[in-house]
Design a protein around this motif. Structure first.
Motif, PDB file in Angstrom:
ATOM      1  N   VAL A 121       0.800  -1.338  -0.040  1.00  0.00           N
ATOM      2  CA  VAL A 121      -0.011  -0.105   0.155  1.00  0.00           C
ATOM      3  C   VAL A 121       0.787   1.233  -0.025  1.00  0.00           C
ATOM      4  O   VAL A 121       0.550   2.220  -0.850  1.00  0.00           O
ATOM      5  CB  VAL A 121      -0.999  -0.175   1.169  1.00  0.00           C
ATOM      6  N   LEU A 122       1.742   1.108   0.938  1.00  0.00           N
ATOM      7  CA  LEU A 122       2.779   2.450   0.856  1.00  0.00           C
ATOM      8  C   LEU A 122       3.263   2.631  -0.454  1.00  0.00           C
ATOM      9  O   LEU A 122       3.473   3.956  -0.997  1.00  0.00           O
ATOM     10  CB  LEU A 122       3.694   2.367   2.089  1.00  0.00           C
ATOM     11  N   PHE A 126       2.688   5.899  -2.591  1.00  0.00           N
ATOM     12  CA  PHE A 126       3.885   6.793  -2.980  1.00  0.00           C
ATOM     13  C   PHE A 126       3.741   6.972  -4.530  1.00  0.00           C
ATOM     14  O   PHE A 126       4.128   8.324  -4.893  1.00  0.00           O
ATOM     15  CB  PHE A 126       5.226   6.173  -2.681  1.00  0.00           C
ATOM     16  N   SER A 127       3.622   5.894  -5.584  1.00  0.00           N
ATOM     17  CA  SER A 127       3.777   5.941  -6.839  1.00  0.00           C
ATOM     18  C   SER A 127       2.741   7.030  -7.527  1.00  0.00           C
ATOM     19  O   SER A 127       2.926   7.888  -8.244  1.00  0.00           O
ATOM     20  CB  SER A 127       3.842   4.724  -7.369  1.00  0.00           C
ATOM     21  N   LYS A 128       1.375   6.823  -6.909  1.00  0.00           N
ATOM     22  CA  LYS A 128       0.324   7.503  -7.274  1.00  0.00           C
ATOM     23  C   LYS A 128       0.453   8.945  -6.711  1.00  0.00           C
ATOM     24  O   LYS A 128       0.150   9.832  -7.646  1.00  0.00           O
ATOM     25  CB  LYS A 128      -0.978   6.902  -6.430  1.00  0.00           C
ATOM     26  N   ALA A 129       1.108   9.324  -5.750  1.00  0.00           N
ATOM     27  CA  ALA A 129       1.270  10.402  -5.202  1.00  0.00           C
ATOM     28  C   ALA A 129       2.274  11.416  -6.145  1.00  0.00           C
ATOM     29  O   ALA A 129       2.116  12.636  -6.601  1.00  0.00           O
ATOM     30  CB  ALA A 129       1.911  10.706  -3.995  1.00  0.00           C
ATOM     31  N   MET A 139      -2.554  16.663  -4.061  1.00  0.00           N
ATOM     32  CA  MET A 139      -3.421  15.915  -3.153  1.00  0.00           C
ATOM     33  C   MET A 139      -3.283  16.358  -1.539  1.00  0.00           C
ATOM     34  O   MET A 139      -2.405  16.457  -1.040  1.00  0.00           O
ATOM     35  CB  MET A 139      -3.122  14.350  -2.991  1.00  0.00           C
ATOM     36  N   SER A 140      -4.560  16.462  -0.930  1.00  0.00           N
ATOM     37  CA  SER A 140      -4.852  17.024   0.354  1.00  0.00           C
ATOM     38  C   SER A 140      -4.397  15.827   1.175  1.00  0.00           C
ATOM     39  O   SER A 140      -4.221  14.725   0.832  1.00  0.00           O
ATOM     40  CB  SER A 140      -6.119  17.299   0.709  1.00  0.00           C
ATOM     41  N   GLU A 141      -4.197  16.031   2.602  1.00  0.00           N
ATOM     42  CA  GLU A 141      -3.819  15.058   3.340  1.00  0.00           C
ATOM     43  C   GLU A 141      -4.929  13.895   3.446  1.00  0.00           C
ATOM     44  O   GLU A 141      -4.609  12.792   3.707  1.00  0.00           O
ATOM     45  CB  GLU A 141      -3.275  15.640   4.796  1.00  0.00           C
ATOM     46  N   ASP A 142      -5.995  14.590   3.730  1.00  0.00           N
ATOM     47  CA  ASP A 142      -7.169  13.586   3.746  1.00  0.00           C
ATOM     48  C   ASP A 142      -7.456  12.867   2.531  1.00  0.00           C
ATOM     49  O   ASP A 142      -7.698  11.594   2.606  1.00  0.00           O
ATOM     50  CB  ASP A 142      -8.685  14.511   3.876  1.00  0.00           C
TER      51      ASP A 142
END
Length: 208
Positions: A121-122, A126-129, A139-142
């Motif tokens: 998941v991490l 990270f890749s998508k971010a 992207m917001s934190e939420d």
């Protein structure tokens, strides 16, 4: 006759003291038995504590295990992830021993391989971010949290991951005539979280 009466009086007094001592001792024994009978066994306390984690009841689980499980406020998305994370817990009590004011319950705990799932998941998060960042968006934190939670639930429901099983000793102490789980039960918490503590410790060592 007066002498006989005196002897009887003394003898009667001694007997009464002995009888009183016997009744007092018996009353204390019954009192202790009564306290023990009303008290939950150490095994029952541990079973209830694991069940609280399994049902993702944070307030109750924290009462048993302390902040080692989770004491953070959660929204609906977080709550769903926690249910998915802990819903796969199963356990089997191997033995339970109570001695004086301490007890040890040996229990075998298994759960989904949460550490492996979270690792993937991490990596994907990270890749998508990065993709979003390179596209000029943000992207917001939420939004990041919700993305990770959704990925986690998707992966845990995929059936692509195995389970981890661990045998642990849970220690308890008698506090106010009730069995209480001692603090810092890291082995048990690691087992219930599917190896997450081991994973976190590994990540911490990389930062040093």
């Amino acid at each position: 006759k007066n002498d006989d009466y005196g002897i009887l009086k003394i003898t009667g007094g001694v007997l009464m003291k002995k009888v009183s001592c016997v009744f007092l001792s018996l009353a204390l024994v019954l009192l202790l038995i009564g306290c023990g009978a009303n008290r939950k066994s150490a095994q029952s306390v541990v079973e209830d504590a694991i069940d609280a984690v399994k049902s993702a009841d944070q307030s109750v689980a924290t009462g048993y295990w302390g902040d080692g499980i989770s004491n953070a406020e959660t929204d609906e998305s977080d709550a769903e992830m926690l249910k998915a994370m802990f819903g796969g817990i199963s356990y089997n009590v191997i033995s339970s021993e109570e001695k004086g004011d301490s007890a040890t319950v040996k229990v075998e705990i298994s759960n989904n391989d949460i550490a492996s799932i979270m690792g993937d998941v991490l990596a994907e998060s990270f890749s998508k971010a990065l993709e979003v960042a390179f596209s000029g968006q943000e992207m917001s934190e939420d939004e990041q949290t919700e993305m990770m939670n959704n990925l986690f639930i998707e992966k845990i429901n995929s059936g692509d991951y195995g389970t981890v099983e661990k045998e642990v000793d849970v220690s308890l102490s008698l506090v106010d005539e009730e069995w209480v789980i001692n603090p810092n039960q890291t082995e048990a918490i690691d087992a219930m979280t599917g190896g997450m503590l081991t994973m976190a410790n590994g990540l911490s060592s990389l930062k040093k």
